[in-house]
Design an enzyme around this catalytic site. Structure first.
Site, mmCIF file in Angstrom:
data_model
loop_
_atom_site.group_PDB
_atom_site.id
_atom_site.type_symbol
_atom_site.label_atom_id
_atom_site.label_comp_id
_atom_site.label_asym_id
_atom_site.label_seq_id
_atom_site.Cartn_x
_atom_site.Cartn_y
_atom_site.Cartn_z
ATOM 1 C CB ALA A 154 -0.988 -0.041 1.162
ATOM 2 C CB CYS A 155 0.619 4.473 1.850
ATOM 3 S SG CYS A 155 -1.025 4.928 1.345
ATOM 4 C CB SER A 156 4.848 1.462 3.320
ATOM 5 O OG SER A 156 4.521 2.377 4.328
ATOM 6 C CB SER A 332 3.883 3.920 -2.263
ATOM 7 O OG SER A 332 4.102 3.737 -3.627
#
Ligand code: COA
Length: 371
Positions: A154-156, A332
């Site tokens: 996901a966002c990482s 990300s």
């Protein structure tokens, strides 16, 4: 052996939507919904939709604009989602196409050619198909030998991708790796949801990582990486390959991005600030040695609070660059856009932290030093 980020690149879509246009479209959708279901609303079986508000969006998130691959479909009150043409198997996929553009810029900035690259890691929150890996298609479009793979945290995704690239280079598997994040967030955003219709935008970022000794430019040396994950259902998307086997409703809101925004805010801020604090301590660094924080771009107040906890005071604008106002949350890619656009003024030996955080929960902290 030292690994450096020697080049960065970005693909920004040509079309953009400001808050005013987005709110006008949502409000038209809400009016037509309320008109269509007026009987259910008047007898209390359905709740009327309330208008969205431009000022509210800017105040709670810091977002003023977002770039998108297709504006018309998103703003059409009868559609409320992008309209992209389905491509044949002989054509490049949208994700591979925008990734190619960002990767070529990263290579140019690193003064390298595709022949110098050994691998491509496509790291992003949403992959447009199950297989073949989008990364392998990007590798093919660019004409790179070696290996490629997709990964999603996901966002990482981008910072976890950096970690993988560093490990692969240090282990001798590769000498030079592209980490690319084609984030087409408009595809998973529910534009019919007043609480969140403003959150995301589209973009693609790319980074070239290589051994310090092969780098021709003054890049950023990776001093240390640290990752953390803690399971949470507060940001979730149930879209997946078992949906059809489970006879689940593909139009249900849980097949797009859903979140408990307040809980995310409250729970993620302490996880991120303590992770960065611990990471710096492990490297014998204190905040007064840190020239810049390139943080994940999801919410302005969240970033201000994280920086304040770390610095013990409000951050200066130049200490914590914000691109959220222009790009919105690009999953990300956010911290990488901030890094790409705001690193040229640092001087030799300056130290900064790239940090992503989001669904999972997941946090990735990368300490870098200007070469
Ligand atoms: N326009 C006008 N008002 C709105 C609105 C809109 N588009 N959306 C919600 N509101 C209203 C709500 O109805 C609520 O009203 P009430 O107090 O009368 O019930 C009020 O605004 C507050 O809503 P809430 O959702 O609690 O706002 P918030 O201050 O928590 O901000 C987020 C919402 C999503 C911006 C914020 O919680 C956030 O950014 N959290 C972190 C999210 C994050 O980082 N996610 C990671 C994603 S990868």
């Amino acid at each position: 052996m030292s690994v450096v980020i020697s080049g960065t690149g970005i693909y920004t879509p040509q079309q953009s939507i400001d808050n005013k246009e987005l709110v006008e479209s949502y409000n038209k959708y809400a009016d037509s919904f309320n008109e269509m279901y007026k009987e259910d609303i008047s007898n209390g079986t359905l709740e009327a939709l309330t208008h969205s508000d431009e000022e509210f969006i800017k105040k709670v998130s810091g977002i003023e604009n977002r770039y998108v691959l297709d504006k018309e479909g998103i703003l059409d009150p009868q559609r409320m989602r992008p309209l992209l043409e389905e491509r044949s198997n002989d054509q490049p996929s949208v994700q591979a196409e925008i990734a190619e553009s960002a990767c070529l810029e990263a290579l140019k900035n690193a003064n390298k050619s595709v022949d110098d690259v050994d691998a491509v890691i496509c790291a992003c929150a949403n992959l447009q198909r199950a297989y073949p890996a989008v990364a392998i298609e990007i590798q093919d479009l660019l004409g790179i030998q070696g290996y490629s793979y997709d990964m999603n945290v996901a966002c990482s995704s981008s910072t976890f991708g950096i970690q993988n690239a560093v490990s692969d280079i240090r282990s001798g598997l590769a000498e030079s790796i592209l980490v690319v994040s084609p984030e087409i967030c408009s595809g998973h955003l529910n534009f019919k949801d007043r609480d969140g219709h403003f959150i995301f935008g589209d973009v693609c970022t790319a980074l070239l990582l290589e051994k310090e000794e092969t780098s021709d430019v003054e890049g950023y040396k990776i001093i240390s990486t640290k990752l953390k994950t803690v399971f949470s259902n507060n940001i979730r998307n149930n879209f997946g390959f078992l949906n059809q086997a489970e006879n689940s409703d593909l139009d249900s809101p849980d097949k797009l991005f859903i979140q408990e925004g307040r809980k995310v805010f409250k729970q993620v801020v302490p996880i991120v600030s303590s992770l960065i604090e611990g990471h710096l301590q492990e490297n014998n660094l204190s905040m007064d040695k840190i020239s810049r924080l390139w943080l994940h771009q999801a919410n302005l107040s969240m970033n201000q609070l994280i920086a304040k906890r770390l610095l013990g005071r409000d951050p200066l604008d130049e200490e914590m660059p914000i691109v959220l106002n222009e790009y919105a949350n690009t999953s990300s890619a956010g911290s990488i856009i901030a890094f790409h656009k705001h690193n040229n003024d640092l001087i030799k030996n300056d130290i900064g932290v790239i940090c992503s955080f989001g669904a999972g929960y997941s946090v990735g902290s990368i300490i870098v030093q200007k070469s």
